[in-house]
Design a protein around this motif. Structure first.
Motif, PDB file in Angstrom:
ATOM      1  N   ARG A 120      55.156  39.857  42.103  1.00  0.00           N
ATOM      2  CA  ARG A 120      54.223  40.499  43.040  1.00  0.00           C
ATOM      3  C   ARG A 120      53.014  41.083  42.298  1.00  0.00           C
ATOM      4  N   GLU A 138      50.753  38.206  41.130  1.00  0.00           N
ATOM      5  CA  GLU A 138      50.001  37.644  42.252  1.00  0.00           C
ATOM      6  C   GLU A 138      48.824  38.544  42.629  1.00  0.00           C
ATOM      7  N   THR A 139      49.056  39.861  42.606  1.00  0.00           N
ATOM      8  CA  THR A 139      47.967  40.793  42.904  1.00  0.00           C
ATOM      9  C   THR A 139      46.867  40.692  41.858  1.00  0.00           C
ATOM     10  N   CYS A 166      46.187  38.112  40.027  1.00  0.00           N
ATOM     11  CA  CYS A 166      45.502  36.824  40.211  1.00  0.00           C
ATOM     12  C   CYS A 166      44.487  36.911  41.352  1.00  0.00           C
ATOM     13  N   GLN A 167      44.875  37.570  42.443  1.00  0.00           N
ATOM     14  CA  GLN A 167      43.971  37.700  43.583  1.00  0.00           C
ATOM     15  C   GLN A 167      42.715  38.485  43.220  1.00  0.00           C
ATOM     16  N   ARG A 168      42.857  39.430  42.295  1.00  0.00           N
ATOM     17  CA  ARG A 168      41.726  40.258  41.884  1.00  0.00           C
ATOM     18  C   ARG A 168      40.985  39.678  40.692  1.00  0.00           C
ATOM     19  N   GLY A 169      41.452  38.544  40.166  1.00  0.00           N
ATOM     20  CA  GLY A 169      40.759  37.902  39.055  1.00  0.00           C
ATOM     21  C   GLY A 169      41.136  38.422  37.677  1.00  0.00           C
ATOM     22  N   GLN A 227      45.250  34.659  35.817  1.00  0.00           N
ATOM     23  CA  GLN A 227      45.162  33.344  36.441  1.00  0.00           C
ATOM     24  C   GLN A 227      46.396  32.538  36.058  1.00  0.00           C
ATOM     25  N   TYR A 262      50.948  32.059  33.029  1.00  0.00           N
ATOM     26  CA  TYR A 262      49.887  33.008  33.350  1.00  0.00           C
ATOM     27  C   TYR A 262      49.087  33.353  32.100  1.00  0.00           C
TER      28      TYR A 262
END
Length: 270
Positions: A57, A60-61, A63-66, A69, A77
């Motif tokens: 989790r 993923e957070t 990754c969503q914020r850059g 990756q 990752y």
């Protein structure tokens, strides 16, 4: 400290401020990614002591914020662009420019050419400090400018001492744009160039980014011996003929050694 005092803006001691657990966990994951290279989710969970579900989790957070990756093929990752940008901003605000300024001023006085200091930002080199020469015609690079690593002396130096696998991953999706007839055309040729740079201890940009401009670059190392920056001098080829490359390289390397010494690096070579 009373709530009233806190509201008035007084500084609270760090020990009196409770940690925000979710943020602390996220930073632990980010630090695990900052160790270098691509890592599996299980590796991050093991190094942080978090469960795999919690680690997933958080990743993923990020990754969503850059800030992270994920490789679509391997599932591994790595740090994302946002984290790298913050690192570059930190580098610009660290003692690096201050530590380098004196040696750069001496280098400019010696060569009468502009000196630059750069750090790595993904597949780019970012210029964080500059000492200009007094010549009416001189090379100028805007601070904060990003240039591709494969066609610049600073880029070559910043990558030359990194593992080949890391460099290959970093540049896997990079298109080797042909800026001049001298630009390195592909990853294989670039890796061969990095091997030469390691062997001689310095790099040359021989009109690879801009026709008519030649550059000599050397590595700046930190306390551990890691290359953390690159220092360079650039000049028009009319003032920087090929016969001067070896001399300029020695001068730049001397300046780089002086900066490295200020950062705590003690070379074992003679």
């Amino acid at each position: 400290m009373s709530d009233a005092a806190a509201k008035r803006g007084r500084v609270r001691t760090r020990t009196s401020v409770p940690a925000v657990r979710a943020l602390e966990r996220g930073l632990m994951v980010l630090e695990a990614l900052g160790g270098g290279g691509d890592v599996m989710l299980s590796d991050v969970a093991r190094s942080t002591g978090l469960t795999c579900s919690t680690t997933f989790r958080l990743l993923e957070t990020l990754c969503q914020r850059g800030y992270a990756q994920q490789d679509g093929d391997t599932g591994r990752y790595r740090l994302g662009a946002s984290a790298i940008q913050i690192g570059a901003a930190y580098a610009a605000g660290t003692p690096l420019p201050e530590a380098a300024n004196g040696a750069m001023e001496k280098l400019v006085a010696l060569t009468n050419e502009t000196a630059n200091l750069a750090v790595l930002d993904g597949p780019h080199a970012v210029y964080i400090h500059q000492v200009e020469s007094l010549r009416s015609v001189r090379m100028f690079t805007e601070l904060g400018a990003r240039t591709p690593v494969y066609c610049t002396g600073v880029g070559k130096v910043l990558l030359a001492w990194r593992p080949v696998e890391e460099v290959s991953r970093l540049l896997a999706d990079v298109e080797f744009e042909k800026f001049t007839p001298h630009t390195i055309p592909n990853l294989k040729s670039f890796l061969a160039e990095l091997q030469r740079v390691r062997g001689q201890g310095y790099a040359v940009d021989d009109q690879e980014r801009e026709l008519g401009v030649r550059c000599a670059t050397a590595p700046v190392r930190d306390l551990r011996g890691a290359v953390v920056a690159a220092i360079s001098v650039s000049a028009p080829v009319s003032r920087f003929p090929k016969k001067l490359i070896a001399q300029r390289a020695r001068e730049v390397a001397c300046a780089a050694d002086a900066i490295s010494l200020r950062l705590g690096y003690a070379s074992t070579s003679k």
